[in-house]
Design an enzyme around this catalytic site. Structure first.
Site, PDB file in Angstrom:
ATOM      1  N   HIS A  37       0.956  -1.180  -0.126  1.00  0.00           N
ATOM      2  CA  HIS A  37       0.097  -0.048   0.155  1.00  0.00           C
ATOM      3  C   HIS A  37       0.817   1.193  -0.207  1.00  0.00           C
ATOM      4  O   HIS A  37       0.385   2.175   0.625  1.00  0.00           O
ATOM      5  CB  HIS A  37      -0.709   0.102   1.160  1.00  0.00           C
ATOM      6  CG  HIS A  37      -2.171  -0.963   1.113  1.00  0.00           C
ATOM      7  ND1 HIS A  37      -3.206  -0.652   0.195  1.00  0.00           N
ATOM      8  CD2 HIS A  37      -2.311  -2.343   1.253  1.00  0.00           C
ATOM      9  CE1 HIS A  37      -4.088  -1.690   0.221  1.00  0.00           C
ATOM     10  NE2 HIS A  37      -3.406  -2.687   0.852  1.00  0.00           N
ATOM     11  N   ASP A  39       2.312   2.208  -3.159  1.00  0.00           N
ATOM     12  CA  ASP A  39       2.707   2.597  -4.685  1.00  0.00           C
ATOM     13  C   ASP A  39       2.150   3.637  -5.047  1.00  0.00           C
ATOM     14  O   ASP A  39       2.282   4.376  -5.928  1.00  0.00           O
ATOM     15  CB  ASP A  39       2.454   1.292  -5.706  1.00  0.00           C
ATOM     16  CG  ASP A  39       0.968   0.295  -5.475  1.00  0.00           C
ATOM     17  OD1 ASP A  39       0.537   0.799  -4.844  1.00  0.00           O
ATOM     18  OD2 ASP A  39       0.943  -0.512  -6.473  1.00  0.00           O
ATOM     19  N   SER A  70     -11.824 -18.513 -22.846  1.00  0.00           N
ATOM     20  CA  SER A  70     -11.239 -18.486 -21.539  1.00  0.00           C
ATOM     21  C   SER A  70     -11.582 -19.909 -21.024  1.00  0.00           C
ATOM     22  O   SER A  70     -12.801 -20.236 -20.773  1.00  0.00           O
ATOM     23  CB  SER A  70     -11.665 -17.461 -20.458  1.00  0.00           C
ATOM     24  OG  SER A  70     -11.555 -17.835 -19.363  1.00  0.00           O
ATOM     25  N   GLY A 123      -8.524 -13.352  -7.116  1.00  0.00           N
ATOM     26  CA  GLY A 123      -8.920 -12.475  -5.924  1.00  0.00           C
ATOM     27  C   GLY A 123      -8.139 -12.886  -4.598  1.00  0.00           C
ATOM     28  O   GLY A 123      -8.510 -12.449  -3.339  1.00  0.00           O
ATOM     29  N   ALA A 124      -6.966 -13.504  -4.760  1.00  0.00           N
ATOM     30  CA  ALA A 124      -6.105 -13.810  -3.278  1.00  0.00           C
ATOM     31  C   ALA A 124      -5.172 -13.031  -3.021  1.00  0.00           C
ATOM     32  O   ALA A 124      -4.431 -13.350  -2.246  1.00  0.00           O
ATOM     33  CB  ALA A 124      -5.669 -15.222  -3.875  1.00  0.00           C
ATOM     34  N   LEU A 126      -2.605 -12.302  -5.176  1.00  0.00           N
ATOM     35  CA  LEU A 126      -1.318 -12.714  -5.842  1.00  0.00           C
ATOM     36  C   LEU A 126      -1.526 -12.202  -7.514  1.00  0.00           C
ATOM     37  O   LEU A 126      -0.535 -12.553  -8.280  1.00  0.00           O
ATOM     38  CB  LEU A 126      -1.263 -14.005  -6.085  1.00  0.00           C
ATOM     39  CG  LEU A 126      -1.197 -14.979  -4.637  1.00  0.00           C
ATOM     40  CD1 LEU A 126      -1.395 -16.540  -4.948  1.00  0.00           C
ATOM     41  CD2 LEU A 126       0.017 -14.535  -3.952  1.00  0.00           C
ATOM     42  N   SER A 129      -5.227 -10.616 -12.007  1.00  0.00           N
ATOM     43  CA  SER A 129      -5.702  -9.637 -12.814  1.00  0.00           C
ATOM     44  C   SER A 129      -4.656  -8.890 -13.637  1.00  0.00           C
ATOM     45  O   SER A 129      -4.669  -8.561 -14.795  1.00  0.00           O
ATOM     46  CB  SER A 129      -7.134  -8.741 -12.426  1.00  0.00           C
ATOM     47  OG  SER A 129      -6.715  -8.177 -11.166  1.00  0.00           O
ATOM     48  N   ASP A 173       1.737  -4.413  -9.450  1.00  0.00           N
ATOM     49  CA  ASP A 173       1.473  -5.659  -9.893  1.00  0.00           C
ATOM     50  C   ASP A 173       1.954  -5.618 -11.381  1.00  0.00           C
ATOM     51  O   ASP A 173       2.397  -6.678 -11.829  1.00  0.00           O
ATOM     52  CB  ASP A 173      -0.005  -5.969  -9.657  1.00  0.00           C
ATOM     53  CG  ASP A 173      -0.271  -5.818  -8.300  1.00  0.00           C
ATOM     54  OD1 ASP A 173       0.672  -6.029  -7.457  1.00  0.00           O
ATOM     55  OD2 ASP A 173      -1.699  -5.730  -8.212  1.00  0.00           O
TER      56      ASP A 173
HETATM   57  C1  GLA Z   1      -3.161  -4.221  -5.136  1.00  0.00           C
HETATM   58  C2  GLA Z   1      -2.695  -3.245  -6.073  1.00  0.00           C
HETATM   59  C3  GLA Z   1      -1.487  -2.756  -6.065  1.00  0.00           C
HETATM   60  C4  GLA Z   1      -1.085  -2.465  -4.504  1.00  0.00           C
HETATM   61  C5  GLA Z   1      -1.507  -3.374  -3.609  1.00  0.00           C
HETATM   62  C6  GLA Z   1      -1.229  -2.987  -2.223  1.00  0.00           C
HETATM   63  O1  GLA Z   1      -2.247  -5.441  -5.428  1.00  0.00           O
HETATM   64  O2  GLA Z   1      -3.194  -3.706  -7.357  1.00  0.00           O
HETATM   65  O3  GLA Z   1      -1.245  -1.659  -6.998  1.00  0.00           O
HETATM   66  O4  GLA Z   1      -1.671  -1.094  -4.022  1.00  0.00           O
HETATM   67  O5  GLA Z   1      -2.534  -3.991  -3.855  1.00  0.00           O
HETATM   68  O6  GLA Z   1       0.324  -2.943  -1.974  1.00  0.00           O
END
Ligand code: GLA
Length: 388
Positions: A37, A39, A70, A123-124, A126, A129, A173
């Site tokens: 949290h 970025d 898919s 949604g885990a 990782l 998306s 990500d």
């Molecule tokens: C998600 C968001 C990232 C980042 C994290 C928390 O994965 O896609 O950009 O903000 O939460 O670090």
């Protein structure tokens, strides 16, 4: 590239489209070692691309459409690239979103057919998306015959999610999925987007501890955190919290609410922990790395308030196991996965012991697995023999 999955995907492509695919694309998910949290406050992050990924088998077509199947959703979509319109929120929207972002960034849009499949739990936390978006961006770049560098891929993917899908994600990500490197973490400055590769010490293993809980409202809670840090920055008179200091925060003439004070404290201390973690990695100091993970978790739990009961429990149980240096939630939080740093000698026992401990407390069988690092997105051109 995972040969078995690639072969299956290639076969599906042939069954559906009656020809062979031209390219196979792989885009990885990630764990974030530390820098959570931060970025979207222009801070620092230290993620690693992992062995779980999204695969696409694809090939160009003459028409101006994307036809995509898919495997995970057992569903196909046809997207008219000349008439991109928002629709109901499903996986096809992510494809449209990328097409739109590529287009407005000035890249050519050409049609293709593809089959897509992923093995990153959705949604885990990782980055399933982001891996999906990065793989789709790569597909458009291949058919458009343009070389889009990893940072640009990440920017396009991020833009698509913010402006089309409506989730205000940061850049972490997408960037690590595009630019990751096997055996390395990516130390990313989320303001300049400069990054460097930090070798991962090899005496330690990184485990994902999936609580098996998912939180439906993640998006709104996540967007709310964005608003909170933006408001805190405004009150402190800085562009983003990257520019704030503890002195500003503790200055009695600047008033922030108790909540914004806690949010800011998290971002400032987390940015410092990223730098310390990098130094500890370079020295192979696993004890120090573990302590920083534990401190990060506490701050996410108490100051940023994005953890959950299951995540806290799993982190506690993990840190009680022999050989575990430290643990913390990873990703956006509110459910999903934690991460544990464990001495490689304890690998086998760790999985059994921590899984049983979690099951005993919750009645839930968790999914615990060791992660392997991976390279960022890549594509191979398939060469088919004449008789194929
Ligand atoms: C998600 C968001 C990232 C980042 C994290 C928390 O994965 O896609 O950009 O903000 O939460 O670090």
């Amino acid at each position: 590239m995972d040969t078995k999955r690639s072969t299956t995907l290639t076969k599906r492509f042939q069954e559906i489209y009656g020809r062979k695919p031209k390219f196979l694309i792989t885009a990885p998910g990630r764990i974030n070692l530390i820098g959570e949290h931060t970025d979207y406050s222009d801070g620092f992050v230290l993620p690693v691309a992992i062995h779980l990924n999204v695969l696409i088998a694809m090939g160009p077509i003459a028409s101006h459409t994307v036809q995509i199947f898919s495997v995970d959703f057992e569903e196909s979509m046809a997207i008219d690239l000349g008439n991109l319109k928002k629709g109901p929120n499903n996986w096809g929207e992510y494809v449209k979103a990328i097409a739109w972002a590529m287009d407005i960034t000035g890249y050519p849009l050409k049609g293709w057919q593809g089959v897509i499949a992923g093995n990153i739990p959705i949604g885990a936390g990782l980055s399933s998306s982001a891996a999906f978006q990065v793989a789709i961006t790569k597909a458009f770049s291949l058919v458009g015959d343009v070389d889009v560098e990893p940072t640009k891929i990440a920017q396009i993917a991020r833009k698509s999610e913010i402006d089309w899908v409506g989730v205000k994600v940061g850049i972490m990500d997408q960037l690590v999925s595009a630019a990751g490197k096997k055996d390395h973490a990516v130390l990313l400055d989320c303001r300049s987007l400069d990054f460097e590769y930090v070798p991962i010490p090899d005496q330690a293993s990184y485990f994902v501890l999936d609580t098996m809980t998912r939180r439906e409202l993640t998006q709104s809670a996540y967007n709310q955190r964005h608003e909170e840090v933006a408001e805190a920055a405004r009150l402190l008179g800085v562009q983003t919290l990257r520019d704030a200091t503890m002195e500003m925060l503790d200055n009695p003439s600047i008033s922030t609410s108790p909540t914004l004070h806690k949010r800011t404290k998290h971002v400032l201390t987390e940015n410092e922990r990223v730098q310390k973690f990098r130094a500890a990695m370079q020295e192979g100091d696993l004890n120090q790395m573990g302590q920083l993970l534990n401190a990060s978790h506490k701050s996410l739990r108490d100051n940023f308030e994005v953890s959950s009961k299951s995540l806290n429990l799993f982190v506690d149980l993990a840190t009680q196991q022999p050989g575990c240096y430290g643990a913390r939630m990873t990703g956006a939080g509110f459910g999903g996965c934690a991460l544990a740093l464990v001495d490689s000698k304890n690998d086998r026992d760790f999985i059994t012991a921590v899984s049983e401990a979690y099951h005993l407390k919750t009645g839930i069988h968790p999914h615990v697995f060791k992660t392997m690092s991976a390279d960022g997105v890549n594509a191979i051109e398939l060469v088919h023999k004449k008789e194929d």
